[in-house]
Design an enzyme around this catalytic site. Structure first.
Site, PDB file in Angstrom:
ATOM      1  N   GLU A  31      -1.205   2.310   8.082  1.00  0.00           N
ATOM      2  CA  GLU A  31      -2.361   2.198   8.978  1.00  0.00           C
ATOM      3  C   GLU A  31      -3.002   0.819   8.819  1.00  0.00           C
ATOM      4  O   GLU A  31      -3.224   0.377   7.687  1.00  0.00           O
ATOM      5  CB  GLU A  31      -3.379   3.299   8.642  1.00  0.00           C
ATOM      6  CG  GLU A  31      -2.816   4.691   8.869  1.00  0.00           C
ATOM      7  CD  GLU A  31      -3.539   5.782   8.080  1.00  0.00           C
ATOM      8  OE1 GLU A  31      -4.661   5.547   7.592  1.00  0.00           O
ATOM      9  OE2 GLU A  31      -2.970   6.879   7.949  1.00  0.00           O
ATOM     10  N   SER A  62      -1.549   9.235  10.292  1.00  0.00           N
ATOM     11  CA  SER A  62      -0.633  10.375  10.171  1.00  0.00           C
ATOM     12  C   SER A  62       0.096  10.250   8.842  1.00  0.00           C
ATOM     13  O   SER A  62       1.273   9.888   8.788  1.00  0.00           O
ATOM     14  CB  SER A  62       0.380  10.350  11.331  1.00  0.00           C
ATOM     15  OG  SER A  62      -0.262  10.401  12.587  1.00  0.00           O
ATOM     16  N   GLU A  63      -0.609  10.551   7.766  1.00  0.00           N
ATOM     17  CA  GLU A  63      -0.047  10.293   6.437  1.00  0.00           C
ATOM     18  C   GLU A  63       1.273  11.019   6.211  1.00  0.00           C
ATOM     19  O   GLU A  63       2.204  10.454   5.625  1.00  0.00           O
ATOM     20  CB  GLU A  63      -1.051  10.664   5.339  1.00  0.00           C
ATOM     21  CG  GLU A  63      -2.134   9.612   5.082  1.00  0.00           C
ATOM     22  CD  GLU A  63      -3.203   9.557   6.160  1.00  0.00           C
ATOM     23  OE1 GLU A  63      -3.290  10.511   6.958  1.00  0.00           O
ATOM     24  OE2 GLU A  63      -3.950   8.565   6.209  1.00  0.00           O
ATOM     25  N   PHE A  86      -5.480   4.988   0.522  1.00  0.00           N
ATOM     26  CA  PHE A  86      -6.056   5.276  -0.797  1.00  0.00           C
ATOM     27  C   PHE A  86      -5.279   6.426  -1.428  1.00  0.00           C
ATOM     28  O   PHE A  86      -4.774   7.290  -0.724  1.00  0.00           O
ATOM     29  CB  PHE A  86      -7.522   5.733  -0.707  1.00  0.00           C
ATOM     30  CG  PHE A  86      -8.346   4.945   0.246  1.00  0.00           C
ATOM     31  CD1 PHE A  86      -8.494   3.568   0.098  1.00  0.00           C
ATOM     32  CD2 PHE A  86      -8.978   5.577   1.301  1.00  0.00           C
ATOM     33  CE1 PHE A  86      -9.256   2.846   0.989  1.00  0.00           C
ATOM     34  CE2 PHE A  86      -9.744   4.848   2.196  1.00  0.00           C
ATOM     35  CZ  PHE A  86      -9.881   3.482   2.044  1.00  0.00           C
ATOM     36  N   ASP A  88      -6.413   8.914  -2.736  1.00  0.00           N
ATOM     37  CA  ASP A  88      -7.077  10.177  -2.360  1.00  0.00           C
ATOM     38  C   ASP A  88      -6.433  10.793  -1.115  1.00  0.00           C
ATOM     39  O   ASP A  88      -6.607  11.984  -0.841  1.00  0.00           O
ATOM     40  CB  ASP A  88      -8.561   9.929  -2.057  1.00  0.00           C
ATOM     41  CG  ASP A  88      -9.211   9.053  -3.108  1.00  0.00           C
ATOM     42  OD1 ASP A  88      -9.935   9.578  -3.952  1.00  0.00           O
ATOM     43  OD2 ASP A  88      -8.977   7.817  -3.087  1.00  0.00           O
ATOM     44  N   HIS A 134     -13.153   9.244  -2.522  1.00  0.00           N
ATOM     45  CA  HIS A 134     -12.575   7.909  -2.353  1.00  0.00           C
ATOM     46  C   HIS A 134     -12.621   7.117  -3.651  1.00  0.00           C
ATOM     47  O   HIS A 134     -12.825   5.911  -3.649  1.00  0.00           O
ATOM     48  CB  HIS A 134     -13.314   7.140  -1.247  1.00  0.00           C
ATOM     49  CG  HIS A 134     -12.899   7.534   0.134  1.00  0.00           C
ATOM     50  ND1 HIS A 134     -13.046   8.808   0.606  1.00  0.00           N
ATOM     51  CD2 HIS A 134     -12.323   6.817   1.141  1.00  0.00           C
ATOM     52  CE1 HIS A 134     -12.597   8.858   1.854  1.00  0.00           C
ATOM     53  NE2 HIS A 134     -12.147   7.671   2.196  1.00  0.00           N
TER      54      HIS A 134
END
Ligand SMILES: Cc1ncc(C[n+]2csc(CCOP(=O)(O)OP(=O)(O)O)c2C)c(N)n1
Ligand SMILES: [Mg+2]
Lengths: 336, 329
Positions: A31, A62-63, A86, A88, A134
């Site tokens: 991203e 869209s991980e 990240f 997270d 985060h």
């Protein structure tokens, strides 16, 4: 080899640049990575301009599909470098890493492999008030995945050298960057240097105690070692560099000499990577230790937002110096 | 879509594949229920028409991603039967040497790049394979097969969006067998047609009668051709039924009796056989020969695999890493 001082951010950028130049099968996915953004803080800046938006490819948020696409491209002979903004956010994508990438070689008896790298970052310890979702330090999770490798560099030169190894490794690698270290400067070889995995770095030699760390914790380990000189304590500091595999021989050799060990990390102390290190030390060196191995890690709480309590959640330099003083006396650690 | 006029060559190919798929399923079902084999198996009985049509529409060089319920898809792509049975039974002679299992079979030699037990998770992987095909500048097409339930996962939607956005050479084949484990599809989605999900991504979506191999083949061919010629992805929904439930041993008590009876009546295998005979282009003898050939091939493969050993204990730690030297053991 010619060296230049640069930030860790710059070193990672250079490592990616050189990998893209060297091998047309290197492919970046993530991203915001393409120019003009070049990453949310500029890690990939300039790369899409230089190598094209096909190879340095912006993706939707869209991980799961980012890592899935990396798995697929790796199956077809590419060396994808996927960015998950990240650490997270990894839980959204971890299925692909856990159930496909890490097991592909095994489940096909080596007929299909996953030469992919996942770059991600922990924001833990930045003190930006990002709060509980985060700011996490989750490397221990990934140490439970056979087939995966886990890397966590502490300085610019290592970041570049380990990233190069990660990209050209034939197994999947999770490369965890540390937000708080992006601006840290050090001298970096400009040519291609690949630092092998499982090769810890003795960053500071010493005689009395071994402080073992990696990533941001290393900063505290080094600061503590420097502070302890005034007290006549000579601490050896080891940067593990990679958590899977761990360079146990270097750790054990050092502790065999110093007979005392303190492990420091930003991951939670409970079930953190330090537990594995401490267990290995006592298994191998039980009778030779002058004091129990001490682990310093984050408190077992979500990371809060307010600066006072955020700082209190993480280890600090005085936690490390206190721990070293305790092991120098040979007394058992008092768990707060 | 009307019944297309397929060449007898294509119909023969489809029937051969269907016969082989059914023979494999029958043999595994019998072997597992009788205790002859110990294996996990998700039957594709009733879904042969979809997989045969897909297999016939793809080229050898095209790639496929499928699921735990994928033996029919593997056969459609040409996996050797010894490999298939050996993977399912975990034998030493399996290409994966006892480390895959029914849910995880890959056969890169025949273009089967992944079978996954994670519902929906194969679809993003197919996106990556299709991206590679596009970047390579090759005319390779990637097909990914999954169930109706899988279209409720985030992975499906993320992948469909990405494939559409990048105009990838991908054919998404939803084998809508009306159930996900024990839950009917209309309990888990409001839309009536899964193919309608394609409109959200601005790609072509079609629904076909998956029990009609000719109609399905026409749709698959069109989708494959679209992908190959740069027209981007297609979502093909093929309506079908799992006649033996989710996994072997499923009592199917959750399926209304009338629905099961209706599905058995629509079993694509005898229906297609009848169509071929009625068309006049195939004789009873020819089809019987195809069936006998399938059964013989299955029996021969089972014999070989049954006689093979399980892998030696010493092989446990092989293939975890390329270089295990420093890895934990
Ligand atoms: C992500 C995930 N969730 C749940 C399961 C358990 N599970 C296995 S198969 C299945 C049903 C899937 O149904 P569908 O996609 O329609 O495929 P079918 O089995 O009908 O071929 C479920 C819920 C799983 N394997 N993976
Ligand atoms: Mg289903």
């Amino acid at each position: 080899m010619q060296e230049q001082e640069m930030t860790m951010l710059g070193a990672i950028n250079l490592g990616l640049d050189q990998a893209l130049a060297k091998d047309g099968k290197v492919l970046l996915l993530g991203e915001d990575i393409a120019d003009p953004a070049g990453g949310i803080i500029g890690v990939t800046k300039g790369l899409s301009t230089k190598y094209g938006a096909d190879r340095v490819r912006d993706t939707p948020i869209s991980e799961a599909a980012i890592l899935g696409a990396a798995v697929g491209a790796a199956l077809a002979g590419y060396r994808p470098v996927a960015e998950i903004m990240f650490v997270d956010l990894m839980p959204i994508a971890i299925d692909q890493l856990l159930n496909h990438a890490a097991k592909m070689r095994f489940m096909t008896a080596g007929r299909l492999t996953q030469p992919l790298t996942v770059r991600t970052a922990t924001l833990g310890g930045m003190g930006m008030g990002n709060g509980a979702t985060h700011n996490q330090t989750l490397e221990a999770w990934f140490m439970h995945i056979p087939g995966l490798k886990v890397v966590m560099p502490s300085n610019a030169a290592d970041a570049k050298g380990l990233l190069t190894t990660a990209i050209f490794d034939d197994d999947p690698v999770l490369f965890i960057e540390t937000g708080a270290l992006y601006g840290a400067r050090s001298s970096v070889p400009l040519g291609e240097v690949a630092i092998p995995f499982g090769q810890a770095n003795v960053v500071r030699p010493g005689e009395d105690v071994t402080i073992i760390s990696y990533g941001l914790g290393l900063t505290q380990a080094v600061a503590a070692a420097e502070a302890l000189v005034a007290e006549g304590i000579s601490a050896e500091v080891i940067d593990l560099r990679t958590l899977l595999p761990v360079d146990f021989p270097t750790v054990l050799e050092s502790v065999a000499k110093t007979r005392r060990a303190v492990v420091v990390h930003y991951a939670t102390r409970f079930a953190g990577p330090g537990a594995e290190i401490a267990a290995a030390i006592q298994e191998e060196l039980f009778g030779q230790l002058a004091a129990p191995v001490v682990r310093i890690g984050a408190r077992f709480t979500p990371v809060p937002q307010a600066p006072t309590i955020e700082a209190a959640a993480y280890p600090n330099v005085s936690d490390v110096t206190d721990a070293v003083r305790r092991v120098m006396k040979g007394v058992r650690e008092v768990v707060s | 879509m009307g019944v297309a006029t397929l060449s007898t060559d294509v119909q023969r190919r489809i029937y051969r594949l269907m016969a082989r798929m059914k023979a494999v399923d029958d043999r595994l079902t019998k072997g597992i229920l009788s205790g002859e084999f110990i294996a996990i198996y998700f039957s594709h009985r009733g879904q042969e028409g979809v997989a045969a049509a897909l297999g016939a529409a793809l080229r050898e060089t095209d790639q496929l991603v499928t699921t735990y319920r994928g033996a029919h898809d593997h056969i459609g792509k040409g996996i050797p039967l010894v490999d298939l049975f050996a993977e399912i039974m975990g034998k030493e002679i399996a290409p994966a040497k006892g480390k895959s299992g029914t849910m995880h079979i890959a056969s890169p030699e025949t273009g089967v790049m992944l079978s996954t037990g994670m519902v929906g998770s194969g679809i993003p992987v197919a996106v990556g394979l299709a991206l590679a095909a596009q970047l390579d500048g090759s005319d390779r097409v990637v097909a990914v097969s999954f169930g109706d339930g899988a279209t409720n996962t985030g992975a499906f939607h993320e992948a469909a969006n990405m494939a559409a956005l990048w105009n990838l050479p991908l054919v998404m084949v939803c084998q809508n067998n009306l159930y996900a484990e024990k839950t009917p599809t209309d309990h888990t989605m409001k839309i009536k047609k899964i193919s309608a999900r394609a409109t959200a991504y601005d790609i072509v979506g079609v629904t076909v009668n998956g029990n009609d191999p000719d109609e399905t083949y026409a749709a698959m061919s069109e989708a494959v051709e679209r992908a190959r010629s740069g027209g981007g992805p297609t979502l093909v929904e093929a309506l079908t039924f799992r006649l033996r439930g989710h996994a072997i041993g499923d009592d199917m008590v959750y399926i209304p009796k009338e629905q099961l009876a209706e599905a058995e009546k629509n079993d694509p295998y005898p229906a297609y056989r009848q169509r071929l005979i009625s068309s006049g282009a195939f004789s009873e003898d020819e089809l019987a020969a195809i069936e006998a050939e399938a059964t013989a091939a299955v029996n021969a493969a089972v014999k070989t695999v049954a006689a093979a050993e399980f892998p030696a204990v010493e092989t446990l730690m092989e293939h975890v890493y390329a270089n295990p030297e420093k890895a934990p053991a």
